[in-house]
Structure formats: C-alpha cells, structure tokens
Enzyme design. Structure first.
Site, PDB file in Angstrom:
ATOM      1  N   ASN A 113       0.722  -1.293  -0.029  1.00  0.00           N
ATOM      2  CA  ASN A 113       0.084  -0.104   0.147  1.00  0.00           C
ATOM      3  C   ASN A 113       0.884   1.132  -0.038  1.00  0.00           C
ATOM      4  O   ASN A 113       1.505   1.391   0.987  1.00  0.00           O
ATOM      5  CB  ASN A 113      -0.896   0.048   1.219  1.00  0.00           C
ATOM      6  CG  ASN A 113      -1.753   1.309   1.279  1.00  0.00           C
ATOM      7  OD1 ASN A 113      -2.679   1.522   0.594  1.00  0.00           O
ATOM      8  ND2 ASN A 113      -1.457   2.133   2.066  1.00  0.00           N
ATOM      9  N   GLU A 114       0.851   2.014  -0.997  1.00  0.00           N
ATOM     10  CA  GLU A 114       1.368   3.390  -1.132  1.00  0.00           C
ATOM     11  C   GLU A 114       2.960   3.109  -0.679  1.00  0.00           C
ATOM     12  O   GLU A 114       3.405   4.041  -0.093  1.00  0.00           O
ATOM     13  CB  GLU A 114       0.867   4.443  -0.434  1.00  0.00           C
ATOM     14  CG  GLU A 114      -0.562   4.507  -0.911  1.00  0.00           C
ATOM     15  CD  GLU A 114      -1.292   5.822   0.037  1.00  0.00           C
ATOM     16  OE1 GLU A 114      -0.505   6.379   0.940  1.00  0.00           O
ATOM     17  OE2 GLU A 114      -2.121   6.523  -0.615  1.00  0.00           O
ATOM     18  N   TYR A 160      -6.708  16.361  -1.330  1.00  0.00           N
ATOM     19  CA  TYR A 160      -5.420  16.667  -1.137  1.00  0.00           C
ATOM     20  C   TYR A 160      -4.897  17.362  -2.537  1.00  0.00           C
ATOM     21  O   TYR A 160      -3.724  17.865  -2.408  1.00  0.00           O
ATOM     22  CB  TYR A 160      -4.497  15.332  -0.871  1.00  0.00           C
ATOM     23  CG  TYR A 160      -4.463  14.818   0.331  1.00  0.00           C
ATOM     24  CD1 TYR A 160      -4.679  15.459   1.459  1.00  0.00           C
ATOM     25  CD2 TYR A 160      -4.993  13.346   0.267  1.00  0.00           C
ATOM     26  CE1 TYR A 160      -5.053  14.906   2.982  1.00  0.00           C
ATOM     27  CE2 TYR A 160      -5.298  12.766   1.686  1.00  0.00           C
ATOM     28  CZ  TYR A 160      -5.348  13.663   2.800  1.00  0.00           C
ATOM     29  OH  TYR A 160      -5.465  13.044   3.978  1.00  0.00           O
ATOM     30  N   TRP A 168     -12.498   5.321   1.980  1.00  0.00           N
ATOM     31  CA  TRP A 168     -11.847   5.297   2.928  1.00  0.00           C
ATOM     32  C   TRP A 168     -12.459   6.575   3.877  1.00  0.00           C
ATOM     33  O   TRP A 168     -12.582   7.808   3.653  1.00  0.00           O
ATOM     34  CB  TRP A 168     -10.369   6.047   2.712  1.00  0.00           C
ATOM     35  CG  TRP A 168      -9.273   5.881   3.698  1.00  0.00           C
ATOM     36  CD1 TRP A 168      -8.936   6.868   4.362  1.00  0.00           C
ATOM     37  CD2 TRP A 168      -8.685   4.787   4.248  1.00  0.00           C
ATOM     38  NE1 TRP A 168      -7.973   6.704   5.199  1.00  0.00           N
ATOM     39  CE2 TRP A 168      -7.865   5.146   5.219  1.00  0.00           C
ATOM     40  CE3 TRP A 168      -8.860   3.211   3.838  1.00  0.00           C
ATOM     41  CZ2 TRP A 168      -7.123   4.088   5.899  1.00  0.00           C
ATOM     42  CZ3 TRP A 168      -8.117   2.284   4.394  1.00  0.00           C
ATOM     43  CH2 TRP A 168      -7.249   2.884   5.494  1.00  0.00           C
ATOM     44  N   LYS A 224     -11.870  10.568   8.153  1.00  0.00           N
ATOM     45  CA  LYS A 224     -12.563  10.084   6.898  1.00  0.00           C
ATOM     46  C   LYS A 224     -13.650   9.242   6.902  1.00  0.00           C
ATOM     47  O   LYS A 224     -14.392   8.881   5.892  1.00  0.00           O
ATOM     48  CB  LYS A 224     -11.418   9.701   5.805  1.00  0.00           C
ATOM     49  CG  LYS A 224     -10.576  10.718   5.362  1.00  0.00           C
ATOM     50  CD  LYS A 224      -9.615  10.346   4.500  1.00  0.00           C
ATOM     51  CE  LYS A 224      -8.561  11.402   4.139  1.00  0.00           C
ATOM     52  NZ  LYS A 224      -7.648  11.592   5.260  1.00  0.00           N
ATOM     53  N   ASN A 229      -5.044   4.780  -4.683  1.00  0.00           N
ATOM     54  CA  ASN A 229      -5.723   5.573  -3.534  1.00  0.00           C
ATOM     55  C   ASN A 229      -5.745   7.149  -4.197  1.00  0.00           C
ATOM     56  O   ASN A 229      -4.707   7.678  -4.229  1.00  0.00           O
ATOM     57  CB  ASN A 229      -4.592   5.311  -2.281  1.00  0.00           C
ATOM     58  CG  ASN A 229      -4.489   4.057  -1.826  1.00  0.00           C
ATOM     59  OD1 ASN A 229      -5.442   3.279  -2.271  1.00  0.00           O
ATOM     60  ND2 ASN A 229      -3.501   4.005  -0.979  1.00  0.00           N
TER      61      ASN A 229
END
Length: 760
Positions: free
Chosen positions: A388-389, A449, A523, A544, A443
């Site tokens: 993940n990321e 953002y 999310w 969130k 994501n």
C-alpha cells in the site's frame, strides 16, 4: 486436545524492568485480555506512549498435563514481543498482526509457572509498518490460549491456523473440486498407525461425502484428499453466502486425537480489465468499504461484540466487499465476512516506505506467509494485497523487485487467488509497478489533497486507455469530516458533512458509469486513531469515516452510500445536524433508494420529487424565523410509506460554531516557496562528486553544509517523525514528484545551484 482461554488474571506494567521476567511484578495493574495500552493516548493526539511493557500471568500445570504436549497461542502482540516461561526465553514474534504459537514443554514444570510477555510498540527499521497514518497501538490485543495436545495432532507450528488447507475450484459447469491438504505431527519417536475421517456437511446437516484415509504417522506426515462436489449450493456473496462445513477427525486405536471443523463455500471469481468482476458468472460492482481494527476507548483490543457491531453497520450500508486495512485482522472478522457474504481484500502492512536495513525484506515476507496460511480457508477472501503506497518516499527498481518477490511468493502460497496492490496517485499509469500484480488499485484523493474531484474520472479513463489489459479499481478515496461542521457553500478542507456528500456522490457516479472500474473501497467505514493528526477540529483521529470512531454517529454520507447500495427501503434527511440556518431559502437534501418523495414544512405539503437519483434536492425551501419542522415521505411500489423528519431553526445571524476557524499557521499555503527568490533561475548542469537534489536526504545530512541547504528550504519537514523514517530513501528530486510538496522546477534548480558546489 483441549484449548484453555487465558484471558484473565494478567498483571500489566509499563515499567521496563528485567526482573519482571523472572519474578512476579510487585506493582502492577490487573487486566483482562484483549488489552491495549494506548487506549487513550492512541486517539488523543496529545502524545502517545511507545515502549516495552510487561504482561504476566501464573499458570498451573497438572501432573497429568505436564506429560502431554503444550503450546502457547498468542492471537497478536503489537508490534513485537518476547515470551518468557519461568525466566527463560521461549520465543517471540515480529509480526504484530498475526497469531503465533510456541511449544513450551521445555520451559514448564508441574505446578505453578510464570509467563512473562514483553510487548514493544516502538518503531523498528526492519519491521512493518515503519510509517503510516494510523496509531501503532501496543498490547496483547487478541487474547492468549493454552493448547494441550496428545502426541498425534494436526500441525500447529507451520505458521498456519488449522494444519490443513482447503482449495476449491470449478472444473466443469456444475462440478467443483475440493482439495484438502495438510500435515500430521507425531511427537513420539515411533511411527503410529492412524485413520482420518472426512465429512462434508451442508446447512441441513446432510452429509455430502464421507471418506476415510489410513495414515502412517511419522514425525511429520503430509496428507491429501481430492473430492468432486456436484451441483453444490454456491456461495453467492451477500445474496446467499452458503457455507458447508468440513469435519476432519484423526483416530488412532479407536481414540480421537484431534478434530477440526472448517467452513467452506464454493464460488468462482473472475476479474476482467474491461467488464469488471463476476461472482459465479454474475457481473457485480465491488461496493466496498475499508476498515481499521480500531474503536473509541478500546484501541485495537476489539472483542467479538465490537466486531459484530461493525459487521451489522457494514451490512446496513449495503456493502458487498471490504478492504481490511492495512494488516492481518482478527480471524473472527474474516469468519463474519464468510458468513455474511462480504468479499475481502486482505493485505499486509508493507506500507508507505520499505526498510533500508534488511535487503531481504524478511519481515514483509514473514507477515505475508502468516496472513495467507492463517486466512487461507476463508471463502470470502478473493485477493491478497502485497503493498500500500510503498512508493511515498521514492519509486525505483529496488521497490519493484520487493513487490515482485512478494507477488511471486503469494502466488506460490496460494495460486487460487488474485494478487493485488494499492498505489499512491503519483505512480504513473505506465509504471512497471502496475504490471506486477493481477489487480491494480489506486488511492485517489482528487478534490481533497490535490486537484478537483472531477479529475477522478479523467485519471481512471487515462489509466484504462494506457493500460487496457490491467483490471483497475480505487482502493482509497475520502475526505475528513467533522459532523459538527456545516456550510451553505461546501469547499475543500472545510471538513463539513456537506462537502463529504458532494465528494462521495461524485465518486460513486464515476464508478457506476464505468464498467471497467472494478469498484472502490471508501476510506473509511469508521473514523480511526492516528496519533500524528490534528485537523478538522479533532486531534488524534483520521475523520474520513462514514461513521464516527465510537460508532454513535452515522454521517450524512453513510446514508448516501446506503441509498446507492442497500436494497432495504428507507428515506433520510441530510443536514439534520445543521440546525441553525441563517438563510431564509434552503436547499433540503434527501437521501433515499426510493424515487417518489414528498416534503412537508410545518405539516404543510410543499413539493414532490420523482427521481431514481440517490441524492435528491428540494430547492429553495422557505424557512420562517424560529422552529421549522421538515418532514419527508417516500413510497414503494406496494404503497408502503417511509418517513423521516428534522427540526431546523431559522436564526438571524450565522452560527459560527459550524465553521472551523484556522490559525494562520494552520492554513494550507499553496505557494509556500514564494518566500524564495526564483527569478532568473537557470537550470544547473549537475557535476559528479558534488551534492545534488538526487542524493538521499540521509546522504545530505552527512555533510553539515549540505544539511544546512536542505534545512533552509525544508526546515519544518525535517522536524517531523515521518521525515526521519523516509530520509534514507527520499531525495529532493523524488519529493518534487509528490503533489503534497508542491515543488516547482525553478526551486530544484535554485537548490542544485547551492548543493552542487559542495564536494562529497
């Protein structure tokens, strides 16, 4: 075999004292497992305790049991732990989200024994997660069991759970193959003759097959059975999560030595890059939510009651899939997903940044092995997530190789499921990373953002055009929302319920309009603890979620999802917490999966809407000063009526409690670099043997002059804990590729002008 629950009678202390290992703690708190030692500070944002703590318990072993074979089973200990029996090290774990077992006979004695478990939740540079946007809770948070076994038993020590693995496969139109593989253990030196009995039983207790297998059990003996199941009832997700149970008994000399019961569902999952997901041949959209193991006042020490509550809320919203983020969850929750029919994306905490101290990436591999082996028999799991990321700090060939190794390992451990990954938005569509797994998730936080929420559809269309052979979905998307905050004109970073509604309505429409998008994982389902956060009027929490961390408030966006996904009819007025309205004309938003809606103001009918849109708006409803009662009625085809109402107060002045007031130093400064003179900046030809923006920040810090240059431009970043984790990987050049840093090309040249005169 017998299993004893050791959840009670524990002593706990944060005092790190070596004498705690050998003798009973004299000053301690009495606790019951599951237990988390960051219940308050892990969610407060006021500083979180990190260190090594001690759990201790006495254990009485009878003269009869001391001659048997005894294992200690620890559900999970975060993040690492060491187990001592009577002062001797018996073993430990560096996989803080997985179950592990220890064979403890060599350390036991008949009578009273002392178990001391040292649990450490500090960050370690070779143990995942190294860095993430959630609190790294500490504790013995999933309980402890004592297993007392006869000499013959299913394997307890292969990092798995049951000692056997069930693999189902569709081999013809209505025929499935069920493979049962496992290992038997004989703790004695001489071989034993035994028999295994297998029974597959349906919900009506009808025996589908009954087979026996003669076995000669040496120290270790593998077994296998393959059966064809004709016309089974299929596991059809939330529509009909039909489960059979497999009973396996191990006999020797007419005595049952061990027995396992495992639930199994028969289903096929097909995933295509153009038409999406098919469950048993039926096209479905993955209407998914993401979940952390986190609860207000509990931390990660959730009980079955907490997990049952979570699942009931997930069922209410109408989800058919869940991403269990970002680590292995409690086995009971996977079981709930099996029984409710929720397709599961299961993953490991290979997240944010990779280790630089372990080139073999051993800890990620260990956690992947335990996840797959321990959750293998859950029919709800359709894929294993391997990262993940992971490119937050840098994207390079080393990371590609790490992800490839994990993907290859997952395929070897379980060829029957898909391998998946979740990328940060900055990973290019053309990146080699996207070719390493069967499923690619992104994501994407467009409209929160970076950029605008409408850019979500552009990105997905561009990906599909560029990589039309790769199935894609959105694995995270959301906005922080404080249900106390409201606005007539919702906008980015106002943290209002109204903006959350707009954001998620755009996302859901985007997914539904594109058959190639597998679906999405909002999310998140619930707010969760994040010690590093202080925004949206709350410290220590990521907001969130569609539901608050205490599960008491369903935000308006929850009902938007329910209107899109649920088949259970309802109607809900949005904005019920936006009570004090200073404008005379108000748009009233209604969320419902019914199309015919009537609205009443102070018991007077004023309007009617007939639309299939889940979010419906009555424009310019005129409020009088003081109390106003808004009521809505919705009608199904059978004439049933569904109602909701709310009270709004028309006030003369704006209620400022609905607006988040930001201090000047908290405001997001878009062009932070304007304090530097970037006029007439020329591109610099980089000279070798001198520092540049291509050196890691850690390398820059080896030279005081280079360090001063970095701190001149990025001083605030240098003080954050996240920076210290990333500096061995990140370069200023790689930072410039991340939208969060907003570094213009001219600034890179200005920095290189200063760095590239400093010799290495």
């Amino acid at each position: 075999m017998k299993v004893l629950n050791l959840s009670d009678k524990w002593l706990f202390t944060k005092e790190n004292n070596e004498f705690n290992i050998e003798k009973e703690i004299d000053k301690a708190e009495h606790v019951t497992l599951p237990h988390c030692f960051n219940v308050i500070d892990g969610q407060s944002g006021e500083g979180m305790f990190k260190g090594e703590c001690c759990y201790q318990r006495k254990l009485n072993i009878s003269n009869e049991d001391i001659n048997k074979f005894i294992f200690l089973e620890i559900g999970a200990a975060s993040i690492i732990c060491k187990v001592y029996i009577n002062g001797q090290l018996a073993g430990g774990s560096e996989c803080g989200f997985s179950m592990f077992r220890l064979f403890i006979n060599p350390f036991l004695k008949a009578g009273e024994n002392l178990i001391s478990i040292m649990v450490d939740n500090r960050s370690h540079d070779n143990i995942y997660p190294l860095m993430a946007d959630f609190s790294f809770y500490g504790g013995l948070y999933r309980g402890v069991n004592l297993i007392i076994s006869e000499e013959l038993h299913f394997d307890l020590m292969d990092n798995g759970r049951n000692g056997m693995y069930l693999t189902q496969k569709n081999i013809d139109k209505n025929i499935f193959e069920l493979k049962i593989n496992g290992k038997l253990i004989n703790e004695l030196s001489e071989p034993k003759e035994g028999k295994m009995q297998f029974k597959l039983i349906d919900k009506e207790e009808k025996i589908i097959f009954s087979k026996s297998l003669d076995v000669k059990v040496l120290n270790e003996t593998n077994f296998a059975l393959v059966e064809e199941i004709v016309n089974p009832n299929l596991w059809e997700g939330v529509e009909n999560p039909y489960l059979y149970k497999l009973e396996v008994e191990l006999y020797c000399e007419n005595k049952i030595y061990d027995k396992k019961t495992i639930e199994v569902g028969f289903r096929t999952v097909e995933i295509t890059p153009d038409k999406g997901v098919f469950l048993n041949g039926k096209a479905i959209k993955l209407n998914g939510v993401s979940r952390h193991q986190d609860f207000a006042g509990v931390g990660n020490a959730l009980t079955k009651e907490h997990m049952d509550l979570d699942m009931s809320i997930i069922k209410e919203i109408g989800a058919n899939s869940i991403r269990l983020s970002h680590y292995q969850h409690n086995d009971y929750f996977y079981t709930l997903c099996d029984r409710v029919g929720i397709l599961v994306w299961a993953e490991i905490p290979f997240i944010s940044v990779p280790t630089t101290s372990d080139k073999e990436n051993k800890n990620a591999k260990d956690q992947l092995e335990r996840l797959i082996k321990q959750a293998y028999n859950h029919s709800s799991i359709y894929c294993w997530g391997v990262q993940n990321e992971i490119t937050i700090a840098i994207e390079n060939e080393t990371i590609y190789e790490m992800v490839k190794e994990l993907s290859d390992m997952a395929r070897k451990l379980d060829p029957s499921r898909f391998i998946a990954q979740a990328n940060i938005h900055s990973v290019a569509n053309e990146s080699s990373l996207n070719g390493l797994t069967d499923i690619v998730g992104y994501n994407l936080y467009y409209g929160w953002y970076y950029k605008e929420m409408q850019d979500l559809e552009k990105r997905l269309d561009e990906f599909h055009k560029t990589r039309s052979d790769i199935p894609v979905m959105v694995t995270e998307y959301g906005v922080d929302t404080n249900p106390k905050l409201h606005s007539y004109n919702p906008s980015v970073k106002d943290y209002t319920e109204e903006y959350q509604l707009l954001f998620h309505n755009n996302a859901l429409k985007t997914f539904n309009e594109r058959s190639f998008v597998l679906g999405g994982y909002v999310w998140a389902m619930f707010d969760f603890g994040s010690e590093i956060r202080n925004e949206g009027g709350e410290k220590g929490k990521n907001q969130k979620g569609l539901v608050t961390i205490d599960r008491k408030i369903r935000k308006d966006a929850f009902y938007l999802y329910k209107a899109y996904w649920s088949k259970k009819f309802f109607v809900k007025l949005a904005g019920s917490r936006f009570i004090n309205r200073h404008k005379e004309l108000n748009d009233i938003v209604v969320l419902s999966n019914l199309k015919n809606i009537k609205i009443y103001l102070n018991n007077q009918f004023i309007s009617e809407i007939n639309t299939n849109e889940p979010m419906k708006t009555f424009k310019d409803v005129k409020l009088t000063l003081g109390k106003n009662i808004i009521k809505v009625e919705a009608f199904d085809d059978d004439g049933n009526i569904y109602r909701d109402e709310m009270i709004l107060n028309r006030v003369k002045e704006i209620d400022k409690s609905y607006i988040l007031l930001k201090h000047e130093d908290e405001k997001h400064v878009i062009n932070w670099f304007e304090k530097f003179d970037l006029s007439n900046v020329q591109e610099v030809a980089i000279k070798e043997c001198y520092y540049s923006t291509f050196d890691t920040i850690e390398k820059l810090y080896e030279n005081e002059h280079a360090k001063d240059v970095f701190r001149k431009y990025f001083g605030e970043l240098a003080e954050t804990p996240q920076f210290h984790v990333m500096k061995g990987l990140m370069t200023i050049d790689s930072m410039s590729k991340r939208s969060r840093f907003n570094i213009p090309k001219e600034l890179l040249s200005a920095i290189n002008k200063e760095l590239n005169v400093i010799p290495k």
